[in-house]
Enzyme design. Structure first.
Site, short mmCIF file in Angstrom:
data_model
loop_
_atom_site.label_atom_id
_atom_site.label_comp_id
_atom_site.label_asym_id
_atom_site.label_seq_id
_atom_site.Cartn_x
_atom_site.Cartn_y
_atom_site.Cartn_z
N ASP A 7 0.87 -1.15 0.00
CA ASP A 7 0.00 0.00 0.00
C ASP A 7 0.93 1.23 0.00
OD1 ASP A 7 -2.30 1.62 0.43
OD2 ASP A 7 -1.72 1.75 2.55
N ASP A 9 -0.22 5.02 0.74
CA ASP A 9 -0.52 6.02 1.76
C ASP A 9 -0.44 5.41 3.15
OD1 ASP A 9 -1.13 8.20 0.02
OD2 ASP A 9 -3.05 7.25 -0.46
N GLY A 45 -7.63 3.74 2.74
CA GLY A 45 -7.73 2.66 1.75
C GLY A 45 -8.94 2.71 0.86
N ARG A 48 -11.37 7.68 -3.71
CA ARG A 48 -11.62 9.09 -3.43
C ARG A 48 -13.10 9.42 -3.23
NH1 ARG A 48 -9.10 13.06 -7.67
NH2 ARG A 48 -7.23 12.00 -6.92
C1 BG6 Z 1 -5.94 5.73 -0.21
C2 BG6 Z 1 -6.00 6.50 1.09
O1 BG6 Z 1 -4.67 5.20 -0.38
O2 BG6 Z 1 -6.24 6.59 -1.28
C3 BG6 Z 1 -7.36 7.14 1.23
O3 BG6 Z 1 -5.78 5.60 2.15
C4 BG6 Z 1 -7.65 8.03 0.03
O4 BG6 Z 1 -7.44 7.85 2.42
C5 BG6 Z 1 -7.54 7.18 -1.23
O5 BG6 Z 1 -8.94 8.55 0.14
C6 BG6 Z 1 -7.80 7.95 -2.50
O6 BG6 Z 1 -6.78 8.87 -2.72
P1 BG6 Z 1 -6.74 9.90 -3.92
O7 BG6 Z 1 -5.29 10.33 -3.91
O8 BG6 Z 1 -7.12 9.15 -5.15
O9 BG6 Z 1 -7.68 10.97 -3.57
MG MG Z 2 -2.80 3.09 3.42
#
Ligand code: BG6
Ligand code: MG
Length: 425
Positions: A7, A9, A45, A48
């Site tokens: 993963d 983030d 996870g 968006r």
């Molecule tokens: C995930 C994060 O990796 O990505 C979430 O844990 C986030 O919190 C999700 O909402 C979507 O991210 P992005 O960058 O597409 O807005």
């Molecule tokens: Mg994560």
């Protein structure tokens, strides 16, 4: 294990905190609401739009299409600003070292992120080159906890799910990994704080950050420790000290098993493996059951008669060398009475300073209690012990206790042995 699925983030990058900060900032500025920190777990996870939906509910606005789109855009603009401001410090502690270690040892590496910004972030942090495959929000329709995202990565790497290790900070992600039979490592997760209740085991391992050796110890065949500083050596028996250990075919031939009977016998054996190994039921009990169940008339002690192993000379020589060097060498075997008897008769036990067989000590691998029992009896710290076995679950279990390990398997097993034991061979 053959592949590592990361993963991004909150695992490879510290970017989860920026996602959280953005939501908190919008809630405060636009809605004058202080978000409860418990929402952070739910936002991890998820895709968006899903995150925006959760946010809408939390601040009390309707989670309709318009609001979701508005929040998503607002949040992502703010997020990209934060990423740009912090672009030189986005990598987590230990990320580069771990990725490099995996690459050096031919482990396949994939990024499995729900973020649509994943590709940009691995580019600006210069880790793009480590990945054999990248799954991001663009490839997927359903985010974690749906396991599709991990299965897609495994399929593209051509590695079966049970050979994949998943590194995750989100319960959603760990649940997805568990649900597709992958090995899960929870990174920097405080499960006491979480609002989720999850009835099954949560993760296979827990680490604070990626610089913890438990991120790789005992998980990948080619990543093993040197034996130099150890004082206790624990050898598995079957496929390590002895070979030609299979006795089923002899039994099948003598009693003219049909194909169905064979598979039924194996199914029954697997079902009873635990109590057979820890000595709670005897092989007589098992054979009585099989005779009834399959309408057979097996008598005597076929598990003894058809078990005719031979010594693995390479390992025997190593054991001798270790002993010449003043090391303590013990046997740690999952077995049952007829095999214990045969191994004793063939002189196998005489090679060791002590013998720990599951049916006598009433602990069996991969249960950590098996290793704890031996360490306690041997009065040895885990990091001074070295364990050699051919089964990955046993290796992973020993390594999770901080025992040094070598997974003795495949064509290059003796090359690995030489590298780990150069000091002795
Ligand atoms: C995930 C994060 O990796 O990505 C979430 O844990 C986030 O919190 C999700 O909402 C979507 O991210 P992005 O960058 O597409 O807005
Ligand atoms: Mg994560």
């Amino acid at each position: 294990m053959k592949a590592a699925l990361f993963d991004m983030d909150g695992v490879l990058c510290n970017t989860q905190e920026y996602h959280n900060a953005c939501y908190a900032e919008i809630a405060k500025k636009n809605y004058n609401i202080t978000l409860d920190s418990s929402i952070e777990d739910k936002l991890k996870g998820v895709l968006r739009n899903e995150g925006a939906k959760i946010f809408c509910k939390a601040v009390g606005i309707r989670p309709n299409k318009e609001n979701i789109k508005y929040i998503s855009t607002l949040k992502n603009n703010l997020y990209l600003k934060k990423i740009e401001e912090n672009k030189d410090s986005l990598l987590s502690k230990g990320t580069i070292d771990l990725l490099q270690k995996l690459k050096n040892n031919n482990v396949k590496v994939a990024l499995v992120s729900a973020s649509a910004n994943a590709k940009t972030i691995i580019k600006i942090t210069n880790i793009e080159k480590y990945f054999d495959y990248v799954v991001d929000a663009k490839n997927i329709k359903k985010g974690k906890p749906n396991p599709a995202i991990f299965l897609e990565a495994a399929a593209n790497l051509a590695i079966k799910p049970s050979d994949c290790v998943v590194y995750e900070d989100a319960i959603n992600g760990i649940q997805a990994a568990n649900d597709c039979d992958m090995y899960s490592i929870a990174v920097n997760v405080d499960f006491n704080k979480t609002t989720f209740t999850y009835s099954k085991k949560i993760a296979d391992r827990y680490v604070k950050s990626l610089d913890d050796p438990l991120c790789y110890k005992g998980l990948y065949e080619n990543l093993f420790e040197k034996a130099d500083n150890c004082s206790l050596f624990i050898f598995d028996a079957g496929n390590v000290v002895i070979e030609n250990i299979h006795c089923f075919n002899g039994i099948f031939d003598q009693y003219n098993f049909t194909t169905d009977q064979k598979s039924e016998f194996i199914k029954d054996f697997n079902f009873y493996t635990a109590p057979l190994m820890d000595g709670n039921i005897s092989t007589e009990f098992f054979l009585n059951h099989v005779n009834k169940n399959l309408n057979l008339n097996i008598s005597g002690d076929p598990f003894y008669n058809y078990f005719n192993p031979v010594f693995n000379v390479k390992i025997i020589n190593l054991i001798k060398k270790l002993k010449e060097n003043g090391k303590r060498v013990v046997l740690g075997s999952n077995t049952f009475a007829p095999h214990t008897k045969k191994m004793k008769e063939m002189g196998l036990f005489d090679l060791f300073d002590s013998v720990y067989v599951s049916n006598e000590i009433h602990h069996y691998k991969p249960n950590p209690s098996f290793f704890r029992y031996i360490l306690e009896k041997e009065n040895t710290e885990a990091n001074k012990a070295y364990f050699i076995d051919d089964i990955s679950e046993n290796i992973a279990s020993a390594a999770s206790l901080n025992i040094n390990t070598l997974h003795y398997v495949n064509d290059d097993k003796n090359t690995k042995l030489k590298k780990a034991f150069t000091k002795f061979i």
